[in-house]
Write a protein that holds these residues in place. Structure first.
Motif, PDB file in Angstrom:
ATOM      1  N   THR A  53      11.836   4.877  18.611  1.00 24.38           N
ATOM      2  CA  THR A  53      12.299   3.455  18.911  1.00 24.38           C
ATOM      3  C   THR A  53      11.645   2.687  17.698  1.00 24.38           C
ATOM      4  OG1 THR A  53      10.215   2.919  20.178  1.00 24.38           O
ATOM      5  CG2 THR A  53      12.204   3.859  21.433  1.00 24.38           C
ATOM      6  N   GLU A  54      12.548   1.547  17.696  1.00 23.32           N
ATOM      7  CA  GLU A  54      11.868   0.465  16.556  1.00 23.32           C
ATOM      8  C   GLU A  54      12.229   0.855  15.079  1.00 23.32           C
ATOM      9  OE1 GLU A  54       8.101  -0.608  17.523  1.00 23.32           O
ATOM     10  OE2 GLU A  54       8.408  -0.996  19.630  1.00 23.32           O
ATOM     11  N   LEU A  55      13.247   2.076  15.185  1.00 18.24           N
ATOM     12  CA  LEU A  55      13.463   2.225  13.929  1.00 18.24           C
ATOM     13  C   LEU A  55      13.885   1.239  12.756  1.00 18.24           C
ATOM     14  CD1 LEU A  55      13.628   5.272  12.453  1.00 18.24           C
ATOM     15  CD2 LEU A  55      15.984   5.318  12.626  1.00 18.24           C
ATOM     16  N   GLU A  56      13.294   1.204  11.714  1.00 25.28           N
ATOM     17  CA  GLU A  56      13.728   0.162  10.777  1.00 25.28           C
ATOM     18  C   GLU A  56      13.715   1.038   9.428  1.00 25.28           C
ATOM     19  OE1 GLU A  56      12.351  -3.955   8.648  1.00 25.28           O
ATOM     20  OE2 GLU A  56      11.347  -3.442  10.448  1.00 25.28           O
ATOM     21  N   VAL A  57      14.857   0.897   8.623  1.00 19.13           N
ATOM     22  CA  VAL A  57      14.911   1.293   7.158  1.00 19.13           C
ATOM     23  C   VAL A  57      15.118   0.148   6.160  1.00 19.13           C
ATOM     24  CG1 VAL A  57      16.220   2.974   5.731  1.00 19.13           C
ATOM     25  CG2 VAL A  57      16.052   3.304   7.947  1.00 19.13           C
ATOM     26  N   LYS A  58      14.427   0.026   5.243  1.00 20.35           N
ATOM     27  CA  LYS A  58      14.264  -1.109   4.209  1.00 20.35           C
ATOM     28  C   LYS A  58      14.124  -0.550   3.074  1.00 20.35           C
ATOM     29  CE  LYS A  58       9.858  -2.670   5.685  1.00 20.35           C
ATOM     30  NZ  LYS A  58       9.110  -3.888   6.377  1.00 20.35           N
ATOM     31  N   PRO A  59      14.316  -1.148   1.803  1.00 25.33           N
ATOM     32  CA  PRO A  59      14.023  -1.078   0.645  1.00 25.33           C
ATOM     33  C   PRO A  59      12.476  -0.917   0.462  1.00 25.33           C
ATOM     34  CG  PRO A  59      15.674  -2.783   0.544  1.00 25.33           C
ATOM     35  CD  PRO A  59      15.361  -2.651   1.984  1.00 25.33           C
ATOM     36  N   ASP A  60      11.918  -0.010  -0.408  1.00 22.85           N
ATOM     37  CA  ASP A  60      10.429   0.181  -0.687  1.00 22.85           C
ATOM     38  C   ASP A  60       9.978  -0.649  -1.614  1.00 22.85           C
ATOM     39  OD1 ASP A  60       8.063   0.920  -0.198  1.00 22.85           O
ATOM     40  OD2 ASP A  60       8.357   3.207  -0.962  1.00 22.85           O
ATOM     41  N   THR A  61       8.861  -1.328  -1.573  1.00 20.10           N
ATOM     42  CA  THR A  61       8.630  -2.309  -2.315  1.00 20.10           C
ATOM     43  C   THR A  61       7.297  -1.986  -3.289  1.00 20.10           C
ATOM     44  OG1 THR A  61       7.209  -3.465  -0.833  1.00 20.10           O
ATOM     45  CG2 THR A  61       9.648  -4.281  -1.242  1.00 20.10           C
ATOM     46  N   LYS A  62       6.750  -2.579  -4.159  1.00 19.73           N
ATOM     47  CA  LYS A  62       5.689  -2.651  -4.971  1.00 19.73           C
ATOM     48  C   LYS A  62       5.091  -4.030  -5.388  1.00 19.73           C
ATOM     49  CE  LYS A  62       7.553  -1.913  -9.555  1.00 19.73           C
ATOM     50  NZ  LYS A  62       7.617  -0.997 -10.736  1.00 19.73           N
ATOM     51  N   PRO A  63       3.793  -4.021  -5.676  1.00 21.02           N
ATOM     52  CA  PRO A  63       3.271  -5.388  -6.118  1.00 21.02           C
ATOM     53  C   PRO A  63       4.056  -5.821  -7.078  1.00 21.02           C
ATOM     54  CG  PRO A  63       1.538  -3.919  -5.498  1.00 21.02           C
ATOM     55  CD  PRO A  63       2.782  -3.148  -5.459  1.00 21.02           C
ATOM     56  N   ASP A  64       4.231  -7.329  -7.365  1.00 21.30           N
ATOM     57  CA  ASP A  64       5.051  -7.751  -8.657  1.00 21.30           C
ATOM     58  C   ASP A  64       3.937  -8.137  -9.664  1.00 21.30           C
ATOM     59  OD1 ASP A  64       4.083 -10.171  -7.368  1.00 21.30           O
ATOM     60  OD2 ASP A  64       5.974 -10.894  -7.307  1.00 21.30           O
ATOM     61  N   GLY A  65       2.587  -8.151  -9.363  1.00 20.06           N
ATOM     62  CA  GLY A  65       1.529  -8.367 -10.155  1.00 20.06           C
ATOM     63  C   GLY A  65       1.194  -9.997 -10.181  1.00 20.06           C
ATOM     64  N   GLU A  66       1.843 -10.722  -9.437  1.00 24.01           N
ATOM     65  CA  GLU A  66       1.819 -12.034  -8.885  1.00 24.01           C
ATOM     66  C   GLU A  66       1.468 -12.553  -7.540  1.00 24.01           C
ATOM     67  OE1 GLU A  66       5.104 -14.106 -10.851  1.00 24.01           O
ATOM     68  OE2 GLU A  66       4.825 -13.282 -12.578  1.00 24.01           O
ATOM     69  N   GLY A  67       1.179 -11.426  -6.859  1.00 28.86           N
ATOM     70  CA  GLY A  67       0.748 -11.558  -5.225  1.00 28.86           C
ATOM     71  C   GLY A  67       1.890 -11.259  -4.450  1.00 28.86           C
ATOM     72  N   GLY A  68       3.058 -10.972  -5.013  1.00 25.42           N
ATOM     73  CA  GLY A  68       4.300 -10.741  -4.305  1.00 25.42           C
ATOM     74  C   GLY A  68       4.812  -9.245  -4.297  1.00 25.42           C
ATOM     75  N   GLN A  69       5.791  -8.959  -3.593  1.00 20.98           N
ATOM     76  CA  GLN A  69       6.381  -7.696  -3.715  1.00 20.98           C
ATOM     77  C   GLN A  69       7.790  -7.511  -4.338  1.00 20.98           C
ATOM     78  OE1 GLN A  69       4.865  -4.559  -2.003  1.00 20.98           O
ATOM     79  NE2 GLN A  69       3.056  -6.211  -2.310  1.00 20.98           N
ATOM     80  N   ILE A  70       8.297  -6.511  -5.125  1.00 23.28           N
ATOM     81  CA  ILE A  70       9.366  -6.547  -5.490  1.00 23.28           C
ATOM     82  C   ILE A  70       9.888  -5.139  -5.077  1.00 23.28           C
ATOM     83  CG2 ILE A  70       9.139  -7.833  -7.576  1.00 23.28           C
ATOM     84  CD1 ILE A  70       8.642  -5.254  -9.162  1.00 23.28           C
ATOM     85  N   THR A  79      10.044   3.085   8.997  1.00 23.78           N
ATOM     86  CA  THR A  79       9.130   2.580  10.118  1.00 23.78           C
ATOM     87  C   THR A  79       9.701   2.966  11.470  1.00 23.78           C
ATOM     88  OG1 THR A  79       9.252   0.438  10.177  1.00 23.78           O
ATOM     89  CG2 THR A  79       7.686   1.174   8.501  1.00 23.78           C
ATOM     90  N   GLY A  80       8.792   2.894  12.405  1.00 24.24           N
ATOM     91  CA  GLY A  80       9.146   3.181  13.713  1.00 24.24           C
ATOM     92  C   GLY A  80       8.096   3.460  14.740  1.00 24.24           C
ATOM     93  N   THR A  81       8.424   3.843  15.754  1.00 23.47           N
ATOM     94  CA  THR A  81       7.570   4.553  16.869  1.00 23.47           C
ATOM     95  C   THR A  81       8.061   5.752  17.457  1.00 23.47           C
ATOM     96  OG1 THR A  81       6.814   2.279  17.363  1.00 23.47           O
ATOM     97  CG2 THR A  81       6.162   3.815  18.724  1.00 23.47           C
ATOM     98  N   VAL A  82       7.263   6.718  17.278  1.00 26.01           N
ATOM     99  CA  VAL A  82       7.673   8.049  17.914  1.00 26.01           C
ATOM    100  C   VAL A  82       6.903   8.011  19.578  1.00 26.01           C
ATOM    101  CG1 VAL A  82       5.947   9.468  17.040  1.00 26.01           C
ATOM    102  CG2 VAL A  82       7.943  10.386  17.809  1.00 26.01           C
TER     103      VAL A  82
END
Length: 128
Positions: A53-70, A79-82
């Motif tokens: 349940t709660e299956l979610e597929v989204k682009p993976d990210t990495k730190p952008d060096g300024e405190g955010g994600q890209i 992600t999800g729950t089994v």
């Protein structure tokens, strides 16, 4: 490689599968006796009792060096729950994700033990 559109995750997006190998014993939580099943019994148990349940597929990210994600091109985060809705512990819990194209063809697949080798006890949700 171009990141696939999320719409490619189709009807076959998540399948919890029994292992193809001969692993027929489930590791029981501490203090319980392991449950031994034949491969056919295990496959039937998983098919009938283990859900995602709660299956979610989204682009993976990495730190952008300024405190955010890209976003990281070509990588997806799943992600999800089994949940084991049965009465026996089960391990491994292999989750297969198929990325499906516009013509319903499988473009890529990945399988992972979402419990990382630990038993999934009955009535116990496990986020991944």
């Amino acid at each position: 490689m171009i990141a696939p559109p999320l719409s490619w995750v189709g009807a076959r997006e998540a399948a919890v599968t029994a292992p193809k190998a001969s692993a027929t014993a489930s590791k029981a939580p501490t203090g319980e006796v392991p449950v031994v099943m034949t491969p056919a019994e295990r496959a039937a148990y998983v098919e009938s009792n283990v859900t995602v349940t709660e299956l979610e597929v989204k682009p993976d990210t990495k730190p952008d060096g300024e405190g955010g994600q890209i976003p990281v091109g070509g990588l997806l985060q799943v992600t999800g729950t089994v949940m084991n809705n049965g009465d026996k512990p089960v391990t491994p819990v292999n989750l297969r994700i198929d990325l499906v194209g516009d013509n319903d063809e499988v473009l890529a697949s990945i399988t992972d033990d979402v419990t990382k080798g630990r038993a999934l006890a009955p009535a116990t949700p496990k986020p991944f």
